[in-house]
Scaffold this motif. Structure first.
Motif, PDB file in Angstrom:
ATOM      1  N   TYR A 196      -8.455 -29.350 -34.966  1.00  0.00           N
ATOM      2  CA  TYR A 196      -7.299 -30.194 -34.673  1.00  0.00           C
ATOM      3  C   TYR A 196      -6.186 -29.339 -34.080  1.00  0.00           C
ATOM      4  CZ  TYR A 196      -9.603 -33.619 -37.714  1.00  0.00           C
ATOM      5  OH  TYR A 196     -10.507 -34.489 -38.278  1.00  0.00           O
ATOM      6  N   MET A 197      -5.708 -29.727 -32.908  1.00  0.00           N
ATOM      7  CA  MET A 197      -4.627 -29.018 -32.239  1.00  0.00           C
ATOM      8  C   MET A 197      -3.404 -29.929 -32.173  1.00  0.00           C
ATOM      9  SD  MET A 197      -6.772 -27.388 -29.021  1.00  0.00           S
ATOM     10  CE  MET A 197      -5.269 -26.589 -28.405  1.00  0.00           C
ATOM     11  N   VAL A 198      -2.291 -29.480 -32.735  1.00  0.00           N
ATOM     12  CA  VAL A 198      -1.050 -30.248 -32.706  1.00  0.00           C
ATOM     13  C   VAL A 198      -0.014 -29.470 -31.901  1.00  0.00           C
ATOM     14  CG1 VAL A 198       0.807 -31.292 -34.057  1.00  0.00           C
ATOM     15  CG2 VAL A 198      -1.538 -31.289 -34.950  1.00  0.00           C
ATOM     16  N   TRP A 199       0.418 -30.051 -30.798  1.00  0.00           N
ATOM     17  CA  TRP A 199       1.488 -29.457 -29.992  1.00  0.00           C
ATOM     18  C   TRP A 199       2.826 -30.018 -30.461  1.00  0.00           C
ATOM     19  CZ3 TRP A 199       5.362 -31.679 -27.163  1.00  0.00           C
ATOM     20  CH2 TRP A 199       6.122 -30.813 -26.370  1.00  0.00           C
ATOM     21  N   TYR A 200       3.864 -29.175 -30.401  1.00  0.00           N
ATOM     22  CA  TYR A 200       5.208 -29.678 -30.737  1.00  0.00           C
ATOM     23  C   TYR A 200       6.255 -28.880 -29.957  1.00  0.00           C
ATOM     24  CZ  TYR A 200       5.963 -25.584 -33.714  1.00  0.00           C
ATOM     25  OH  TYR A 200       6.121 -24.296 -34.168  1.00  0.00           O
ATOM     26  N   PRO A 201       7.423 -29.466 -29.704  1.00  0.00           N
ATOM     27  CA  PRO A 201       8.476 -28.776 -28.967  1.00  0.00           C
ATOM     28  C   PRO A 201       9.323 -27.904 -29.879  1.00  0.00           C
ATOM     29  CG  PRO A 201       9.187 -30.993 -29.458  1.00  0.00           C
ATOM     30  CD  PRO A 201       7.789 -30.861 -30.025  1.00  0.00           C
ATOM     31  N   ILE A 202       9.795 -26.798 -29.362  1.00  0.00           N
ATOM     32  CA  ILE A 202      10.773 -25.985 -30.089  1.00  0.00           C
ATOM     33  C   ILE A 202      12.157 -26.460 -29.658  1.00  0.00           C
ATOM     34  CG2 ILE A 202      11.688 -23.669 -30.488  1.00  0.00           C
ATOM     35  CD1 ILE A 202       8.902 -22.571 -30.031  1.00  0.00           C
ATOM     36  N   VAL A 203      12.758 -27.236 -30.503  1.00  0.00           N
ATOM     37  CA  VAL A 203      14.084 -27.811 -30.264  1.00  0.00           C
ATOM     38  C   VAL A 203      14.890 -27.720 -31.553  1.00  0.00           C
ATOM     39  CG1 VAL A 203      13.393 -29.397 -28.408  1.00  0.00           C
ATOM     40  CG2 VAL A 203      13.171 -30.113 -30.805  1.00  0.00           C
ATOM     41  N   ARG A 204      16.197 -27.884 -31.435  1.00  0.00           N
ATOM     42  CA  ARG A 204      17.066 -27.834 -32.620  1.00  0.00           C
ATOM     43  C   ARG A 204      17.070 -29.198 -33.305  1.00  0.00           C
ATOM     44  NH1 ARG A 204      22.272 -23.809 -31.661  1.00  0.00           N
ATOM     45  NH2 ARG A 204      21.034 -21.914 -31.448  1.00  0.00           N
ATOM     46  N   ARG A 205      15.979 -29.451 -33.999  1.00  0.00           N
ATOM     47  CA  ARG A 205      15.827 -30.696 -34.750  1.00  0.00           C
ATOM     48  C   ARG A 205      15.109 -30.333 -36.033  1.00  0.00           C
ATOM     49  NH1 ARG A 205      13.386 -35.870 -31.765  1.00  0.00           N
ATOM     50  NH2 ARG A 205      15.593 -36.362 -31.434  1.00  0.00           N
ATOM     51  N   VAL A 206      15.607 -30.784 -37.147  1.00  0.00           N
ATOM     52  CA  VAL A 206      15.058 -30.370 -38.433  1.00  0.00           C
ATOM     53  C   VAL A 206      13.590 -30.768 -38.556  1.00  0.00           C
ATOM     54  CG1 VAL A 206      15.830 -32.479 -39.621  1.00  0.00           C
ATOM     55  CG2 VAL A 206      15.440 -30.365 -40.927  1.00  0.00           C
ATOM     56  N   GLU A 207      13.213 -31.910 -37.975  1.00  0.00           N
ATOM     57  CA  GLU A 207      11.821 -32.356 -38.060  1.00  0.00           C
ATOM     58  C   GLU A 207      10.875 -31.389 -37.355  1.00  0.00           C
ATOM     59  OE1 GLU A 207      14.537 -35.800 -38.542  1.00  0.00           O
ATOM     60  OE2 GLU A 207      14.349 -34.216 -37.019  1.00  0.00           O
ATOM     61  N   ALA A 208      11.339 -30.806 -36.232  1.00  0.00           N
ATOM     62  CA  ALA A 208      10.509 -29.839 -35.500  1.00  0.00           C
ATOM     63  C   ALA A 208      10.348 -28.548 -36.288  1.00  0.00           C
ATOM     64  CB  ALA A 208      11.122 -29.553 -34.139  1.00  0.00           C
ATOM     65  N   VAL A 209      11.401 -28.133 -36.958  1.00  0.00           N
ATOM     66  CA  VAL A 209      11.347 -26.916 -37.767  1.00  0.00           C
ATOM     67  C   VAL A 209      10.420 -27.103 -38.960  1.00  0.00           C
ATOM     68  CG1 VAL A 209      12.710 -25.348 -39.202  1.00  0.00           C
ATOM     69  CG2 VAL A 209      13.648 -26.207 -37.040  1.00  0.00           C
ATOM     70  N   GLN A 210      10.438 -28.265 -39.568  1.00  0.00           N
ATOM     71  CA  GLN A 210       9.646 -28.516 -40.774  1.00  0.00           C
ATOM     72  C   GLN A 210       8.180 -28.821 -40.477  1.00  0.00           C
ATOM     73  OE1 GLN A 210      11.783 -31.774 -42.568  1.00  0.00           O
ATOM     74  NE2 GLN A 210      13.215 -30.416 -43.647  1.00  0.00           N
ATOM     75  N   LEU A 211       7.882 -29.242 -39.245  1.00  0.00           N
ATOM     76  CA  LEU A 211       6.534 -29.718 -38.937  1.00  0.00           C
ATOM     77  C   LEU A 211       5.432 -28.702 -39.261  1.00  0.00           C
ATOM     78  CD1 LEU A 211       4.772 -32.020 -37.841  1.00  0.00           C
ATOM     79  CD2 LEU A 211       5.089 -31.042 -35.549  1.00  0.00           C
ATOM     80  N   PRO A 212       5.532 -27.428 -38.847  1.00  0.00           N
ATOM     81  CA  PRO A 212       4.434 -26.492 -39.161  1.00  0.00           C
ATOM     82  C   PRO A 212       4.141 -26.369 -40.658  1.00  0.00           C
ATOM     83  CG  PRO A 212       5.865 -25.570 -37.475  1.00  0.00           C
ATOM     84  CD  PRO A 212       6.556 -26.787 -37.997  1.00  0.00           C
ATOM     85  N   LYS A 213       5.171 -26.357 -41.480  1.00  0.00           N
ATOM     86  CA  LYS A 213       4.949 -26.266 -42.924  1.00  0.00           C
ATOM     87  C   LYS A 213       4.238 -27.504 -43.448  1.00  0.00           C
ATOM     88  CE  LYS A 213       8.886 -23.237 -43.887  1.00  0.00           C
ATOM     89  NZ  LYS A 213      10.164 -23.072 -44.623  1.00  0.00           N
ATOM     90  N   ARG A 214       4.580 -28.652 -42.906  1.00  0.00           N
ATOM     91  CA  ARG A 214       3.920 -29.884 -43.327  1.00  0.00           C
ATOM     92  C   ARG A 214       2.453 -29.885 -42.897  1.00  0.00           C
ATOM     93  NH1 ARG A 214       7.434 -34.960 -41.550  1.00  0.00           N
ATOM     94  NH2 ARG A 214       6.111 -35.988 -43.111  1.00  0.00           N
ATOM     95  N   LEU A 215       2.179 -29.349 -41.718  1.00  0.00           N
ATOM     96  CA  LEU A 215       0.807 -29.300 -41.223  1.00  0.00           C
ATOM     97  C   LEU A 215      -0.033 -28.308 -42.008  1.00  0.00           C
ATOM     98  CD1 LEU A 215       1.478 -29.412 -37.371  1.00  0.00           C
ATOM     99  CD2 LEU A 215       0.761 -31.298 -38.844  1.00  0.00           C
ATOM    100  N   ALA A 216       0.589 -27.195 -42.422  1.00  0.00           N
ATOM    101  CA  ALA A 216      -0.147 -26.187 -43.177  1.00  0.00           C
ATOM    102  C   ALA A 216      -0.704 -26.763 -44.476  1.00  0.00           C
ATOM    103  CB  ALA A 216       0.745 -24.991 -43.468  1.00  0.00           C
ATOM    104  N   GLY A 217      -0.001 -27.719 -45.038  1.00  0.00           N
ATOM    105  CA  GLY A 217      -0.463 -28.336 -46.274  1.00  0.00           C
ATOM    106  C   GLY A 217      -1.669 -29.238 -46.099  1.00  0.00           C
ATOM    107  N   LEU A 218      -2.038 -29.509 -44.841  1.00  0.00           N
ATOM    108  CA  LEU A 218      -3.169 -30.394 -44.569  1.00  0.00           C
ATOM    109  C   LEU A 218      -4.432 -29.629 -44.220  1.00  0.00           C
ATOM    110  CD1 LEU A 218      -1.392 -33.010 -42.256  1.00  0.00           C
ATOM    111  CD2 LEU A 218      -1.618 -33.054 -44.746  1.00  0.00           C
ATOM    112  N   ALA A 219      -4.364 -28.297 -44.169  1.00  0.00           N
ATOM    113  CA  ALA A 219      -5.473 -27.489 -43.649  1.00  0.00           C
ATOM    114  C   ALA A 219      -6.372 -27.005 -44.772  1.00  0.00           C
ATOM    115  CB  ALA A 219      -4.915 -26.297 -42.871  1.00  0.00           C
ATOM    116  N   PRO A 220      -7.540 -27.633 -44.947  1.00  0.00           N
ATOM    117  CA  PRO A 220      -8.433 -27.195 -46.027  1.00  0.00           C
ATOM    118  C   PRO A 220      -9.250 -25.959 -45.679  1.00  0.00           C
ATOM    119  CG  PRO A 220      -9.407 -29.029 -44.851  1.00  0.00           C
ATOM    120  CD  PRO A 220      -8.046 -28.804 -44.234  1.00  0.00           C
ATOM    121  N   LYS A 221      -9.346 -25.614 -44.385  1.00  0.00           N
ATOM    122  CA  LYS A 221     -10.233 -24.525 -43.968  1.00  0.00           C
ATOM    123  C   LYS A 221      -9.553 -23.504 -43.075  1.00  0.00           C
ATOM    124  CE  LYS A 221     -14.501 -27.208 -44.331  1.00  0.00           C
ATOM    125  NZ  LYS A 221     -15.779 -27.546 -43.671  1.00  0.00           N
TER     126      LYS A 221
END
Length: 300
Positions: A212-237
């Motif tokens: 699974y590949m998730v692209w995201y923009p680097i912008v000054r938005r709290v949701e963009a900053v938090q996204l990688p941490k939220r995705l890391a919690g979904l990675a079983p492997k």
């Protein structure tokens, strides 16, 4: 969001990172004999006119693919991506017959003018083999028509005029159980961040083996900053996270300064390959002194 059109941004620095990595992941998957499926939740139009009115409005490709195209002695991974763009321009020239196109592709010294840029589905189509398949989601009515015309009923390709966030659920697990999924919404709506996490969580629950590949923009938005941490919690492997920053914020402190890719179940070679090629990417795409890349990885 139906107001968003990727044609305004085609070939920019974010496309360079996304398609550089996508091409490498797909080559890795194609190295094994077993077929696989490519699933794109936000496929766009499939290809873009860089000399059209939309692309020329901000001409973002000038600080992206145009800085790489036609250059000699690029690192192998970067040269492979640029060659895919080259071949797309050759194949899209309607004035050439098939024999001439084949000769031009074979002549590595020939580089046609850069007038077109391939979207993610076209990058994938160039790398998939007979027996592999594609599922392409797109909501914008004009883009889905262009996408359908671009692929024109090609075998193994299904174009779905549906919401890719919701539609992903029905595509996993595929048969056979091998797939690369690209999730790259525009994020113009803040709700896209939550939808990305929710869609991925459900997909991983049904098919944990997928890449699974998730692209995201680097912008000054709290949701963009938090996204990688939220995705890391979904990675079983295991996962890999790469960020490329090429420009500074605008005078108001905003703007797209770079982009990131978060990959669940990445190829085991990807970290080393990116570490080797990204210094050159930074050097060629940098628009300010602070340009940089970062790679993090959590092995399986």
């Amino acid at each position: 969001m139906l107001a968003y059109r990727h044609a305004f941004h085609a070939g920019n620095h974010a496309d360079v990172l996304k398609h550089l990595v996508l091409a490498r992941v797909l080559r890795y998957m194609a190295a094994k004999d077993k077929p696989f499926r490519y699933i794109d939740t936000h496929a766009g139009a499939g290809g873009y006119q860089l000399k059209g009115a939309q692309a020329l409005k901000n001409a973002e490709h000038r600080d992206g693919i145009s800085r790489l195209y036609g250059r000699a002695r690029l690192p192998e991974m970067l040269a492979d991506y640029v060659n895919l763009v080259r071949e797309f321009n050759i194949a899209s020239d309607a004035s050439l017959d098939a024999e001439t196109q084949a000769a031009q592709r074979a002549d590595k010294g020939y580089t046609p003018p850069l007038s077109l840029y391939p979207g993610s589905p076209s990058i994938a189509r160039a790398l998939l083999r007979p027996g592999d398949s594609m599922r392409l989601f797109e909501l914008h009515p004009a883009d889905v028509r262009t996408l359908a015309a671009h692929f024109d009923g090609q075998r193994g390709v299904q174009i779905l005029h549906e919401d890719g966030f919701a539609g992903l659920k029905g595509q996993v697990p595929p048969q056979p159980r091998r797939a690369v999924v690209l999730i790259d919404p525009s994020y113009e709506l803040v709700s896209d961040y939550g939808k990305t996490v929710a869609s991925l969580r459900e997909a991983v629950g049904r098919f944990a083996e997928g890449v699974y590949m998730v692209w995201y923009p680097i912008v000054r938005r709290v949701e963009a900053v938090q996204l990688p941490k939220r995705l890391a919690g979904l990675a079983p492997k295991g996962w890999l996270h790469v960020r490329l920053t090429v420009k500074d914020v605008d005078p108001q402190g905003f703007g797209l300064t770079g982009s990131g890719l978060f990959i669940l179940n990445p190829p085991w070679t990807l970290h080393q390959e990116l570490a080797a090629v990204l210094p050159t990417v930074v050097e060629l795409l940098a628009q300010f002194e602070g340009a940089q890349f970062e790679i993090e990885e959590q092995p399986a």
